[in-house]
Design a protein around this motif. Sequence first.
Motif, mmCIF file in Angstrom:
data_model
loop_
_atom_site.group_PDB
_atom_site.id
_atom_site.type_symbol
_atom_site.label_atom_id
_atom_site.label_comp_id
_atom_site.label_asym_id
_atom_site.label_seq_id
_atom_site.Cartn_x
_atom_site.Cartn_y
_atom_site.Cartn_z
ATOM 1 N N SER A 18 0.839 -1.193 0.000
ATOM 2 C CA SER A 18 0.000 0.000 0.000
ATOM 3 C C SER A 18 0.876 1.245 0.000
ATOM 4 N N ALA A 21 1.464 2.867 3.417
ATOM 5 C CA ALA A 21 0.866 1.962 4.396
ATOM 6 C C ALA A 21 0.629 2.638 5.737
ATOM 7 N N VAL A 26 -5.300 4.328 5.368
ATOM 8 C CA VAL A 26 -4.922 2.982 4.921
ATOM 9 C C VAL A 26 -4.949 2.008 6.098
ATOM 10 N N ARG A 39 -0.530 -5.862 5.118
ATOM 11 C CA ARG A 39 0.040 -4.749 4.367
ATOM 12 C C ARG A 39 1.515 -4.586 4.721
ATOM 13 N N HIS A 77 -1.446 -1.417 -4.076
ATOM 14 C CA HIS A 77 -2.598 -0.532 -3.855
ATOM 15 C C HIS A 77 -2.095 0.895 -3.671
ATOM 16 N N HIS A 79 -2.714 4.905 -3.073
ATOM 17 C CA HIS A 79 -3.635 5.865 -2.459
ATOM 18 C C HIS A 79 -3.164 7.299 -2.726
ATOM 19 N N HIS A 354 -12.421 -4.504 0.804
ATOM 20 C CA HIS A 354 -11.063 -4.474 0.254
ATOM 21 C C HIS A 354 -10.563 -5.886 -0.029
#
Length: 363
Positions: A18, A21, A26, A39, A77, A79, A354
């Motif tokens: 992520s 993270a 998150v 993660r 992922h 963000h 998710h």
Amino acid sequence: MAEPSSSASSPRQIRVASVPAGHVYVQHCSASEPDGVRRLKDPRPNGAPSTSQRWWPPVMLEPEWIAAHHRDFDVFHLHFGFDAQSPAQLAALVKTLRRHGKPLVYTVHDLRNPHQRDPSAHDAALDVVVPAADGLITLTPGAARTISDRWGRTATVLPHPHVIELPRIARPRPERAHFRVGVHAKSVRPNMSVSPVVRVLAETVAGLPEAELQVNIHRDVTDPASANHAPQLVRELRELADQDGVTLVVHDYFDDEQLWDYLTSLDLSVLPYVFGTHSGWLEACHDLGTAVAAPDCGFYAQQRPCHTYGHTQDGGLDGESLHKAVLAAFEEGRAPRATPRHRTRERSHIAAAHRALYTEVLQ
């Protein structure tokens, strides 16, 4: 696509890289209990001390990191944190993920970057990432419609999880005799138009019984040596602060607890934005029971219950609508507030959604 690691006696664990993270959003997209999603921690940027929690600039965005660590994760992922990446660099990231069979999920937090006055750079970045993503998430139906209209893609709409930790959400608000309206200009981001908002608020508060206006700015805004120095704004705010019922507070950046105390001290927090999409500040206010007056740019009103007023980059400020928003908040009293029970259920739903999306893009 790569297959996540599995166990005969437990659900398959999905390892997610992520970016970033360590951000509270998150972290709260994962369940409070183990849910089969792990993660990776943010790699420490070059130059950051070993004790630092800093995640920017994100090391995971480097194709070299992907090439070296692709066996450590199943899903990538994205963000935040790609503001400094060019379209070519983002295309290289996508290409490297494809080469190693790693699906890309992107949560569209910002259709308009609040840190960039010119939208062209962020638009160019979105034109790379959104079409390339194997799965998309966003926070509001309005943002999802924009994504569909601009790119022909369907985004899963999931609410923003809680920002404040649950024990603090459960804490009662203090009783106050005054109705306090607050504007926090921070370090005056490019998406803020502060002075017109403060002038309307000062006039409105002056006509209300037992009401006051507090304006906060970071110390760097007053510092001539700072890149954020805004002398004209500082002069205007100091002139307004000479009025009865208006206070200007200049301070260093708040840590989390200081920020939560500040928000709890307000009855109404006014967001002086002229462009943007969603707001973590709005979520924090919802957690703490502080009413919000948000502009009608972006999709703030779809995110959480709030008062809305007219304020856009092209149209400027609709002062009458801001005046009415303050009066409505004054008359309503306490704002709708999150509860620990609701936020816990919501977080579990977000985490399950998710995991379902990760499972889908891995098939």
